[in-house]
Write a protein that holds these residues in place. Sequence first.
Motif, PDB file in Angstrom:
ATOM      1  N   SER A 130       0.849  -1.182   0.000  1.00  0.00           N
ATOM      2  CA  SER A 130       0.000   0.000   0.000  1.00  0.00           C
ATOM      3  C   SER A 130       0.887   1.235   0.000  1.00  0.00           C
ATOM      4  CB  SER A 130      -0.934   0.006   1.206  1.00  0.00           C
ATOM      5  OG  SER A 130      -1.944   0.974   1.041  1.00  0.00           O
ATOM      6  N   TYR A 131       0.249   2.387  -0.093  1.00  0.00           N
ATOM      7  CA  TYR A 131       0.969   3.657  -0.164  1.00  0.00           C
ATOM      8  C   TYR A 131       1.706   3.925   1.149  1.00  0.00           C
ATOM      9  CZ  TYR A 131       1.806   8.581  -1.247  1.00  0.00           C
ATOM     10  OH  TYR A 131       2.393   9.786  -1.503  1.00  0.00           O
ATOM     11  N   PRO A 132       2.962   4.320   1.095  1.00  0.00           N
ATOM     12  CA  PRO A 132       3.782   4.433   2.320  1.00  0.00           C
ATOM     13  C   PRO A 132       3.570   5.730   3.098  1.00  0.00           C
ATOM     14  CG  PRO A 132       5.117   4.970   0.410  1.00  0.00           C
ATOM     15  CD  PRO A 132       3.756   4.564  -0.129  1.00  0.00           C
ATOM     16  N   LEU A 133       2.320   6.041   3.407  1.00  0.00           N
ATOM     17  CA  LEU A 133       2.010   7.228   4.193  1.00  0.00           C
ATOM     18  C   LEU A 133       1.648   6.881   5.627  1.00  0.00           C
ATOM     19  CD1 LEU A 133       1.266  10.317   4.389  1.00  0.00           C
ATOM     20  CD2 LEU A 133      -1.035   9.646   3.645  1.00  0.00           C
ATOM     21  N   PHE A 134       1.063   5.705   5.801  1.00  0.00           N
ATOM     22  CA  PHE A 134       0.500   5.352   7.105  1.00  0.00           C
ATOM     23  C   PHE A 134       1.527   5.370   8.222  1.00  0.00           C
ATOM     24  CE2 PHE A 134      -2.439   2.780   4.261  1.00  0.00           C
ATOM     25  CZ  PHE A 134      -3.426   3.738   4.271  1.00  0.00           C
ATOM     26  N   GLU A 135       2.748   4.957   7.942  1.00  0.00           N
ATOM     27  CA  GLU A 135       3.744   4.853   9.004  1.00  0.00           C
ATOM     28  C   GLU A 135       4.033   6.214   9.630  1.00  0.00           C
ATOM     29  OE1 GLU A 135       7.192   2.802   7.673  1.00  0.00           O
ATOM     30  OE2 GLU A 135       6.101   0.985   7.126  1.00  0.00           O
ATOM     31  N   PHE A 136       4.146   7.248   8.818  1.00  0.00           N
ATOM     32  CA  PHE A 136       4.402   8.585   9.355  1.00  0.00           C
ATOM     33  C   PHE A 136       3.209   9.079  10.170  1.00  0.00           C
ATOM     34  CE2 PHE A 136       7.270   8.307   5.730  1.00  0.00           C
ATOM     35  CZ  PHE A 136       8.449   8.796   6.268  1.00  0.00           C
ATOM     36  N   LEU A 137       2.005   8.886   9.639  1.00  0.00           N
ATOM     37  CA  LEU A 137       0.811   9.321  10.361  1.00  0.00           C
ATOM     38  C   LEU A 137       0.683   8.589  11.697  1.00  0.00           C
ATOM     39  CD1 LEU A 137      -1.770   9.438   7.430  1.00  0.00           C
ATOM     40  CD2 LEU A 137      -0.709  11.381   8.575  1.00  0.00           C
ATOM     41  N   ALA A 138       0.954   7.285  11.670  1.00  0.00           N
ATOM     42  CA  ALA A 138       0.850   6.500  12.897  1.00  0.00           C
ATOM     43  C   ALA A 138       1.893   6.937  13.920  1.00  0.00           C
ATOM     44  CB  ALA A 138       0.991   5.018  12.579  1.00  0.00           C
ATOM     45  N   ASP A 139       3.109   7.191  13.466  1.00  0.00           N
ATOM     46  CA  ASP A 139       4.151   7.656  14.387  1.00  0.00           C
ATOM     47  C   ASP A 139       3.737   8.946  15.081  1.00  0.00           C
ATOM     48  OD1 ASP A 139       5.801   5.532  13.801  1.00  0.00           O
ATOM     49  OD2 ASP A 139       7.082   6.639  12.415  1.00  0.00           O
ATOM     50  N   LEU A 140       3.176   9.870  14.309  1.00  0.00           N
ATOM     51  CA  LEU A 140       2.785  11.162  14.877  1.00  0.00           C
ATOM     52  C   LEU A 140       1.636  11.024  15.877  1.00  0.00           C
ATOM     53  CD1 LEU A 140       3.028  13.413  11.703  1.00  0.00           C
ATOM     54  CD2 LEU A 140       4.541  13.447  13.689  1.00  0.00           C
ATOM     55  N   GLN A 141       0.829   9.972  15.731  1.00  0.00           N
ATOM     56  CA  GLN A 141      -0.294   9.765  16.645  1.00  0.00           C
ATOM     57  C   GLN A 141       0.003   8.697  17.699  1.00  0.00           C
ATOM     58  OE1 GLN A 141      -2.602  11.979  16.299  1.00  0.00           O
ATOM     59  NE2 GLN A 141      -1.701  12.725  14.386  1.00  0.00           N
ATOM     60  N   ASP A 142       1.263   8.222  17.764  1.00  0.00           N
ATOM     61  CA  ASP A 142       1.675   7.209  18.745  1.00  0.00           C
ATOM     62  C   ASP A 142       0.865   5.923  18.620  1.00  0.00           C
ATOM     63  OD1 ASP A 142       3.594   8.950  19.913  1.00  0.00           O
ATOM     64  OD2 ASP A 142       1.994   9.942  21.011  1.00  0.00           O
ATOM     65  N   VAL A 143       0.603   5.542  17.376  1.00  0.00           N
ATOM     66  CA  VAL A 143      -0.164   4.338  17.070  1.00  0.00           C
ATOM     67  C   VAL A 143       0.764   3.316  16.425  1.00  0.00           C
ATOM     68  CG1 VAL A 143      -2.031   3.401  15.646  1.00  0.00           C
ATOM     69  CG2 VAL A 143      -2.331   5.586  16.819  1.00  0.00           C
TER      70      VAL A 143
END
Length: 396
Positions: A130-143
């Motif tokens: 999938s598109y490699p955006l989720f990891e950054f978003l998750a890091d910023l939300q501590d998920v």
Amino acid sequence: MFSERTNWRLAQNRLTRALEQVRANGAKILDLTASNPTRVGLEYDSRAILTALSSEQALDYDPQAKGLLAARRAVAGYYRDRSAGGRDVASNVSTDVERIILTTSTSEGYSYVFRLLCNTGDELLVPKPSYPLFEFLADLQDVKLVPYPLIYDHGWQMDFPSLEKAVTERTRGVVVVHPNNPTGSYVQAGEMASLNAFCRAHGLAVIADEVFLDYVLQDQRPASFAGNRDVLTFTLSGLSKISALPQMKVAWIMTSGPPEVLDEALDRLEVIADTYLSMNAPIQWALPALLEQRHGVQRQLLERVKTNLTELDRQLASQKACQRLCVEGGWYAVLRIPVMRSDEDLVIELLREESVLIHPGHFYDFPSDGYLVLSLIPPIEDFAEGIRRVVKRYLS
């Protein structure tokens, strides 16, 4: 001095360094990764777009956490049009504007939903590739993200046994991309039913990214998750792809689900949105006109995608080493190639020797080498020439 959540590897990768070097040498690059619709030769109604941004109503400050009513009605109208036009397999998409919350981007929408569902360290199941955006978003939300695979067998499918193995007491939801980027695969009706059953059994929400929903390359048009009422569902979309206007920064969350959880979810989301009040007035008043632009630009993009896909298949027909995987929608195609070296080595050599840019599969978390990803929206002549160079060098 800095938080652990931003402790990313920020050094340029090998492909980026190679791309800068080739550009510095003055070579004309045929960019088969081009995904910015404003720079691939489409025709926009510039007068209508710019006029829409000049409403005098934008001079009044009317802070509405969910977004201005006129703007939310325009989004509801978009879903109503899809249902009325037979574009949804299921036509039960409610157009209740109170279930719509406007955001500046789907990324912001993800952030709202992640904050709503997850405490620090909670988990979300996400598809790979999938598109490699989720990891950054998750890091910023501590998920924490836990991957589940999409498997390929004459088409892409969700791997439900892997979902069962991945779920834990800390899992809060399942992310689906409908259609997936880059595989171009929709969640089929049977998969949606199985996903709902899985989420009911484990008390999970569905987070559905539908930015490419309208770009259908098959006869049957899939249903939007916006009509999914079996489990708590957050459907994300926006102008970036619907009207090919990524610079306008308009997106939304459409929330649906059983009444016993839906109302509380909306109340909490409204507080989150009220905390930021991120949507600006001119763009909200312009939204009805900007959504109307989708009709002309989607016709152009679908014609471009189909033309380039036909050309890709025509050129690949002369060889047997490379397979173009099934694509049902979206703007991308995936090639499966023999593994002679790493995908990154191959695309860097292709860039340096042929001035053609393609993405290696690992950019999208493919599980192994042997995959290339290319956009289907570059100008037709550039696309055809780029594929010709790829076939000549590696597949003849």
